[in-house]
Design a protein around this motif. Structure first.
Motif, PDB file in Angstrom:
ATOM      1  N   ARG A 258      48.158 -25.158   4.455  1.00  0.00           N
ATOM      2  CA  ARG A 258      48.811 -23.864   4.248  1.00  0.00           C
ATOM      3  C   ARG A 258      49.697 -23.897   3.003  1.00  0.00           C
ATOM      4  NH1 ARG A 258      50.279 -20.485   8.420  1.00  0.00           N
ATOM      5  NH2 ARG A 258      50.241 -22.268   9.849  1.00  0.00           N
ATOM      6  N   ASP A 259      50.443 -24.991   2.847  1.00  0.00           N
ATOM      7  CA  ASP A 259      51.331 -25.121   1.685  1.00  0.00           C
ATOM      8  C   ASP A 259      50.539 -25.133   0.384  1.00  0.00           C
ATOM      9  OD1 ASP A 259      53.532 -25.293   3.367  1.00  0.00           O
ATOM     10  OD2 ASP A 259      53.428 -27.478   3.479  1.00  0.00           O
ATOM     11  N   LEU A 260      49.370 -25.760   0.382  1.00  0.00           N
ATOM     12  CA  LEU A 260      48.565 -25.816  -0.841  1.00  0.00           C
ATOM     13  C   LEU A 260      48.102 -24.422  -1.243  1.00  0.00           C
ATOM     14  CD1 LEU A 260      47.266 -27.559  -3.023  1.00  0.00           C
ATOM     15  CD2 LEU A 260      45.262 -27.798  -1.552  1.00  0.00           C
TER      16      LEU A 260
ATOM     17  N   ALA B 121      48.984 -37.770  -1.457  1.00  0.00           N
ATOM     18  CA  ALA B 121      49.732 -36.958  -0.489  1.00  0.00           C
ATOM     19  C   ALA B 121      51.234 -37.080  -0.699  1.00  0.00           C
ATOM     20  CB  ALA B 121      49.365 -37.363   0.931  1.00  0.00           C
ATOM     21  N   GLU B 122      51.723 -38.266  -1.050  1.00  0.00           N
ATOM     22  CA  GLU B 122      53.165 -38.477  -1.161  1.00  0.00           C
ATOM     23  C   GLU B 122      53.791 -37.615  -2.250  1.00  0.00           C
ATOM     24  OE1 GLU B 122      56.720 -39.603   0.127  1.00  0.00           O
ATOM     25  OE2 GLU B 122      54.779 -40.007   1.079  1.00  0.00           O
ATOM     26  N   PRO B 123      53.278 -37.632  -3.506  1.00  0.00           N
ATOM     27  CA  PRO B 123      53.885 -36.742  -4.515  1.00  0.00           C
ATOM     28  C   PRO B 123      53.693 -35.272  -4.188  1.00  0.00           C
ATOM     29  CG  PRO B 123      51.945 -37.845  -5.410  1.00  0.00           C
ATOM     30  CD  PRO B 123      52.253 -38.509  -4.109  1.00  0.00           C
ATOM     31  N   LEU B 124      52.621 -34.923  -3.475  1.00  0.00           N
ATOM     32  CA  LEU B 124      52.447 -33.536  -3.056  1.00  0.00           C
ATOM     33  C   LEU B 124      53.526 -33.125  -2.057  1.00  0.00           C
ATOM     34  CD1 LEU B 124      48.567 -33.207  -2.699  1.00  0.00           C
ATOM     35  CD2 LEU B 124      50.030 -31.948  -4.289  1.00  0.00           C
ATOM     36  N   ARG B 125      53.812 -34.005  -1.121  1.00  0.00           N
ATOM     37  CA  ARG B 125      54.868 -33.702  -0.141  1.00  0.00           C
ATOM     38  C   ARG B 125      56.210 -33.514  -0.838  1.00  0.00           C
ATOM     39  NH1 ARG B 125      52.412 -38.236   2.881  1.00  0.00           N
ATOM     40  NH2 ARG B 125      50.954 -37.360   4.414  1.00  0.00           N
ATOM     41  N   ASN B 126      56.438 -34.292  -1.890  1.00  0.00           N
ATOM     42  CA  ASN B 126      57.712 -34.209  -2.605  1.00  0.00           C
ATOM     43  C   ASN B 126      57.908 -32.873  -3.307  1.00  0.00           C
ATOM     44  OD1 ASN B 126      58.430 -36.807  -1.808  1.00  0.00           O
ATOM     45  ND2 ASN B 126      57.610 -37.772  -3.650  1.00  0.00           N
ATOM     46  N   VAL B 127      56.817 -32.145  -3.583  1.00  0.00           N
ATOM     47  CA  VAL B 127      56.943 -30.811  -4.189  1.00  0.00           C
ATOM     48  C   VAL B 127      56.729 -29.712  -3.159  1.00  0.00           C
ATOM     49  CG1 VAL B 127      56.338 -31.605  -6.489  1.00  0.00           C
ATOM     50  CG2 VAL B 127      54.517 -30.797  -4.965  1.00  0.00           C
TER      51      VAL B 127
ATOM     52  N   LEU C  65      43.003 -33.600   3.410  1.00  0.00           N
ATOM     53  CA  LEU C  65      42.151 -32.709   2.630  1.00  0.00           C
ATOM     54  C   LEU C  65      41.280 -33.560   1.713  1.00  0.00           C
ATOM     55  CD1 LEU C  65      41.440 -29.769   1.805  1.00  0.00           C
ATOM     56  CD2 LEU C  65      43.159 -29.986   0.009  1.00  0.00           C
ATOM     57  N   LYS C  66      40.001 -33.245   1.657  1.00  0.00           N
ATOM     58  CA  LYS C  66      39.078 -34.002   0.817  1.00  0.00           C
ATOM     59  C   LYS C  66      39.566 -33.983  -0.635  1.00  0.00           C
ATOM     60  CE  LYS C  66      34.228 -34.324  -0.552  1.00  0.00           C
ATOM     61  NZ  LYS C  66      32.869 -33.723  -0.426  1.00  0.00           N
ATOM     62  N   GLY C  67      39.693 -35.176  -1.222  1.00  0.00           N
ATOM     63  CA  GLY C  67      40.161 -35.286  -2.593  1.00  0.00           C
ATOM     64  C   GLY C  67      41.638 -35.623  -2.717  1.00  0.00           C
ATOM     65  N   VAL C  68      42.349 -35.698  -1.569  1.00  0.00           N
ATOM     66  CA  VAL C  68      43.782 -36.008  -1.607  1.00  0.00           C
ATOM     67  C   VAL C  68      44.025 -37.463  -1.207  1.00  0.00           C
ATOM     68  CG1 VAL C  68      46.073 -35.418  -0.716  1.00  0.00           C
ATOM     69  CG2 VAL C  68      44.451 -33.621  -1.263  1.00  0.00           C
ATOM     70  N   GLY C  69      44.019 -37.746   0.081  1.00  0.00           N
ATOM     71  CA  GLY C  69      44.260 -39.108   0.537  1.00  0.00           C
ATOM     72  C   GLY C  69      45.734 -39.478   0.506  1.00  0.00           C
TER      73      GLY C  69
ATOM     74  N   VAL D 172      49.061 -39.645 -10.385  1.00  0.00           N
ATOM     75  CA  VAL D 172      47.971 -39.789  -9.409  1.00  0.00           C
ATOM     76  C   VAL D 172      46.824 -38.833  -9.724  1.00  0.00           C
ATOM     77  CG1 VAL D 172      49.470 -40.650  -7.580  1.00  0.00           C
ATOM     78  CG2 VAL D 172      49.126 -38.179  -7.824  1.00  0.00           C
ATOM     79  N   GLY D 173      46.806 -38.313 -10.957  1.00  0.00           N
ATOM     80  CA  GLY D 173      45.690 -37.481 -11.395  1.00  0.00           C
ATOM     81  C   GLY D 173      45.722 -36.049 -10.932  1.00  0.00           C
TER      82      GLY D 173
END
Length: 350
Positions: free
Chosen positions: A33-35, A21-27, A13-17, A164-165
């Motif tokens: 779809r998850d976002l 992505a790693e801390p997002l996956r952890n939550v 997704l534009k703006g992620v990278g 990671v902002g």
């Protein structure tokens, strides 16, 4: 949104990278779809913000929006330090926010002049109100101006995300662009007749309104739709599970056999209540059909649910089967073990 797009890895997704992505996956945010289903934890608007001058001690948790006027680390006993902020708002009031843990990390996150929303219980000490370890969200220029009537979503955060902002502002930006580009493609998961029957709004509209509500009424409609959807699919899953179970035969029990009757008539120091008798009659009838039985026995503490469970187990023992009694905690397990053992010893059972 097509299934392939919904299931795209969040990294792309534009703006992620990769770094975000790693801390997002952890939550739990692994895909687009998850976002979309990463819901706000609460909202800010004029109706949910309490002016500092209107705070009351010992009440419910409240939200205060103010500007950081001063900050500092205060030494304490035993070499421990606490971090304090002095916050002021338009009402002219002053609030002190205190952190006794993580003072160094918390302190790095604030600067004098920051506009911040704090959420927690306020306690009064002298003439000053204080919040200990409040939740907080730093506000950008768009969300800081609540006078416009906007409702601002605030998202669950944490140290790993903020590193990671990924703040509430970042989540708003990512979700906004995702909905802007693919919002009309989000598939409807409920049949049209069901939507009409219960007066629900479309699913893609509900997701947009949950993240970017135009007003409180629209936000309420979005919550109603998504709550209905969640409960609907839960009920559907339960119905499918029940349907599968009904096709699998269960053991046939014989109701009140010798052990069950001895337990009820001789072991128990009291007579069963009418409700207990009705519950056991229903269980006996169900377990005589040859179908699997699932029953929930509901009652207040001390109303005799355990006795009903033991009697049902004895029906299985009378039919030559074994039975297991499970409890959710170790303490409760020990309590039930002691009580059930006392019931079963006169029957010669373990």
């Amino acid at each position: 949104m097509s299934v392939s797009v919904l299931d795209t890895d969040i990294e792309f997704l534009k703006g992620v990278g990769a770094r975000r992505a790693e801390p997002l996956r952890n939550v739990g945010v692994k895909t687009f779809r998850d976002l979309l289903r990463y819901y706000p934890r609460r909202y800010l608007d004029r109706s949910t913000v309490t002016p500092i001058r209107d705070l009351e001690s010992g009440g419910e948790a409240v939200t205060v929006v103010g500007t950081v006027a001063a900050k500092g680390t205060i030494p304490g006993r035993g070499g421990k330090r606490r971090f304090e902020l002095r916050v002021q708002d338009e009402s002219g009031g002053t609030l002190k926010c205190v952190w006794f843990r993580g003072a160094q990390w918390i302190g790095k996150g604030f600067s004098v002049g920051d506009r911040v929303a704090f959420h927690g219980k306020a306690e009064q000490y002298g003439r000053t109100f204080s919040m200990a370890h409040p939740d907080f969200d730093k506000l950008d220029e768009a969300s800081a101006n609540l006078a416009t009537g906007r409702i601002i979503p605030l998202y669950p955060g944490g140290a790993a995300l903020e590193k990671v902002g990924l703040t509430s502002r970042s989540f708003r930006r990512l979700i906004y662009h995702l909905i802007k580009e693919h919002g009309l493609e989000i598939p409807e998961v409920l049949p049209e007749w069901l939507i009409d029957q219960y007066g629900l709004i479309p699913g893609n509209v509900a997701l947009r309104a949950l993240h970017f509500p135009k007003n409180a009424a629209e936000l309420g409609r979005a919550k109603r739709r998504l709550k209905f959807e969640e409960l609907f699919f839960l009920q559907l899953l339960l119905a499918l599970t029940k349907g599968k179970q009904e096709r699998v035969p269960g053991p046939v029990l014989g109701g009140f056999g010798p052990l069950t009757r001895q337990f009820v008539e001789d072991v128990l120091p009291f007579e069963l209540t009418g409700a207990q008798q009705r519950a056991l009659k229903t269980i006996a009838e169900d377990t005589a059909t040859g179908r699997q039985m699932n029953r929930m026995v509901q009652g207040d503490v001390g109303s005799g649910k355990t006795v009903v469970g033991v009697a049902a187990m004895l029906m299985a023992a009378d039919a030559g089967y074994q039975a297991a009694f499970m409890a959710p905690t170790e303490i409760l397990t020990e309590q039930h073990y002691a009580n059930i053992r006392r019931y079963l010893e006169p029957l010669g059972l373990e």
